[in-house]
Design an enzyme around this catalytic site. Structure first.
Site, PDB file in Angstrom:
ATOM      1  N   GLU A 330       0.805  -1.223   0.000  1.00 25.36           N
ATOM      2  CA  GLU A 330       0.000   0.000   0.000  1.00 25.36           C
ATOM      3  C   GLU A 330       0.842   1.279   0.000  1.00 25.36           C
ATOM      4  OE1 GLU A 330      -0.418  -2.700   1.767  1.00 25.36           O
ATOM      5  OE2 GLU A 330      -2.509  -3.139   2.191  1.00 25.36           O
ATOM      6  N   TRP A 444       1.941  -5.527  26.347  1.00 26.59           N
ATOM      7  CA  TRP A 444       2.243  -6.109  25.043  1.00 26.59           C
ATOM      8  C   TRP A 444       3.686  -6.584  24.985  1.00 26.59           C
ATOM      9  CZ3 TRP A 444      -0.202  -2.390  20.852  1.00 26.59           C
ATOM     10  CH2 TRP A 444      -1.602  -2.434  21.007  1.00 26.59           C
TER      11      TRP A 444
END
Ligand code: ADP
Length: 546
Positions: A330, A444
């Site tokens: 992209e 995380w």
């Protein structure tokens, strides 16, 4: 100032005029090496464009390729787009059903293929009614015998019919030029349509000093496939600056890449980390004297995180600087590039590698920003990580076939699906794909950091880290390792090696050894498959399961 349209054909004509005799070395297969020049590429691309137009090629027509890196593929890059049509490079490593989906979605009217894919083409052809003609990329005497529902043409015969003095059409710079699909590890692949303008602007970036620094004195070994995000834009950029190109064909083995580097005086090469893992496996098997004599001074690594161990080996064994780059289909793909700042010039090598192990800084043209879960933009250097978003003139606006702007938020940002932080110096550090991040007790853990660390152990060939269900912590990391051929290593040894290099609560709860890891068609670890495979894995630390 003049408002001249930015066109792909002008890149090629520039190379033909100002770098006419610079070589394009094409290894079509193990037996055949074809040497041509930028002038030859221009002549043959013009023949291709006019030959195709004589057969009915229209502006905007999609022309698909199933091909390795060769001179013919390079000619298609310029010939098809230069004529105002759209080159659609298809990844032949995808499953046949995915290839069928992509060709149908794009509505390709021509399909050019290397002989290696003749059987695949024969299998797919009956279900591709939109393809008007198939074109075999070979000499007339090598034509395959295939039974196809529509004409099978020969590439060289098509060129022979064409006009080498064909004049490229003047096109508005927003004209679509090429099409690539994301590999779609989840859901169907999505198309990204590039324009002449985005391609030329992106090429300038590749040639800029703090871009990839591509220039006329480079001999470039293109070890990233031309079916993967336009080979990172290098075919166009090489024409812009008149670099020599070495196209390795289907064989990306360490032995062949090393031979090309040596034989062709390559100064720069580009590829995904897995290619370089194979390269070093070969290089390290050579006696030290046999490694000498390379001119290689830069290697661009992207597509997945460049392990620090590879960065270090390029420097220490070959004196080559690794430029890590981050991007995606992209983003054309160049978005952040890992060059050094003045403050880094005096760093000890070990610290410099830490800088290179990050994904680089934004280059002019691409804005990058990280947003937290509440949508707040994090400042550079602020602790924590979040979703990386980008915007710029070579960043997608909508997927192929969708409404303009439909891939963007209200501020024009494209969400990359990557989790990152940006440090005080502006270097982006990708910590995970958002779907791969390991959530342990509300915090995380970066699977990429752990993988890079594990690969740094001399007995480890490849490593993957996934989150596995854990009653207390929700998820904990499981390390899955492929040992190097002939090497032996135990889980205890590996964990002891990692222990002092990472926060304690990040340490994997278990290690599993396997013979091979699954990869996507673009060489990335296929973590969806690993998560399925290890869905029932019982961690020794999970008291409730044990
Ligand atoms: P695919 O079609 O496999 O999704 P892309 O090449 O578009 O192919 O993949 C882009 C993704 O690859 C990025 O979103 C990112 O997750 C990963 N990626 C690319 N370069 C890097 C890098 N240098 N470090 C870490 N991840 C990277």
């Amino acid at each position: 100032m003049q408002s001249r349209s930015l066109q792909i054909s002008s890149l090629l004509e520039h190379a033909a005029l100002h770098h006419p005799s610079v070589e394009i070395v094409s290894h079509v297969n193990a037996q055949t090496c074809v040497r041509s020049t930028w002038q030859d590429v221009a002549r043959r691309a013009r023949r291709l464009a006019s030959g195709l137009q004589a057969r009915g090629l229209e502006p905007g027509t999609r022309v698909a390729t199933l091909a390795w890196n060769t001179h013919r593929h390079l000619e298609l890059y310029f010939g098809v787009s230069g004529a105002g049509s759209i080159l659609h490079t298809v990844n032949p490593r995808l499953f046949p059903d995915q290839i069928r989906y992509i060709l149908t979605h794009a509505g390709d009217e021509y399909l050019f293929f290397d002989l290696a894919f003749a059987d695949l083409v024969a299998e797919l052809a009956p279900s591709l009614p939109h393809v008007k003609a198939f074109v075999a990329l070979c000499a007339p005497q090598d034509m395959p015998v295939l039974s196809l529902p529509r004409p099978l043409l020969n590439y060289e015969e098509l060129l022979a019919l064409g006009d080498e003095d064909y004049a490229w059409p003047a096109l508005p710079e927003d004209t679509a030029s090429s099409l690539c699909y994301t590999s779609g590890t989840t859901g169907n692949p999505k198309g990204v349509l590039y324009s002449h303008r985005s391609t030329v602007l992106h090429s300038w970036t590749a040639c800029a000093t703090d871009g990839l620094g591509l220039g006329a004195r480079d001999s470039v070994l293109l070890a990233v496939p031309m079916f993967h995000v336009n080979a990172w834009g290098v075919p166009y950029a090489a024409a812009m600056c008149g670099a020599k190109l070495v196209l390795p064909g289907p064989d990306l083995s360490g032995e062949r890449l090393f031979a090309h580097m040596k034989d062709e005086g390559c100064t720069l090469s580009l590829g995904v980390p897995t290619v370089w893992l194979g390269f070093f496996q070969y290089l390290e098997s050579l006696p030290e004297a046999a490694r000498a004599g390379l001119r290689l001074n830069r290697v661009v690594i992207g597509g997945s995180a460049a392990p620090r161990a590879i960065i270090e080996k390029f420097e220490r064994l070959l004196g080559a600087y690794v430029i890590q780059a981050w991007g995606m289909t992209e983003t054309s793909p160049l978005a952040t590039i890992g060059n050094l700042l003045p403050a880094h010039e005096t760093l000890a090598l070990a610290q410099r590698f830490d800088v290179q192990a990050r994904q680089g800084r934004a280059i002019f043209g691409v804005e990058v920003a990280v947003f937290d879960e509440d949508g707040r933009r994090l400042k550079s250097g602020e602790p924590g990580s979040g979703e990386l978003k980008v915007r710029g003139p070579w960043v997608v606006s909508a997927y192929y076939g969708n409404e303009p702007g439909s891939a963007l938020d209200a501020q024009g940002w494209f969400s990359t699906g990557d989790v990152a932080r940006i440090d005080t110096e502006g270097y982006v550090q990708i910590t995970d794909r958002s779907k791969d991040v390991i959530k342990s007790g509300g915090e995380w853990i970066s699977s990429i950091d752990l993988e890079n660390l594990a690969v740094g152990h001399p007995a480890v060939k490849e490593a993957a880290v996934i989150g596995v269900r854990h009653e207390k912590w929700q998820e904990r990391p499981l390390l899955i390792v492929v040992p190097k051929d002939g090497a032996t290593i135990t889980a205890q040894e590996l964990l002891a090696y990692m222990k002092d290099r990472v926060a304690r609560w990040w340490m994997p709860d278990d290690v599993v050894f396997v013979d091979a890891l699954p990869h996507t068609a673009t060489g990335k670890l296929l973590k969806t498959r690993l998560r399925e495979q290890f869905a029932d894995h019982r961690l020794p630390t999970d008291a409730l399961q044990a």
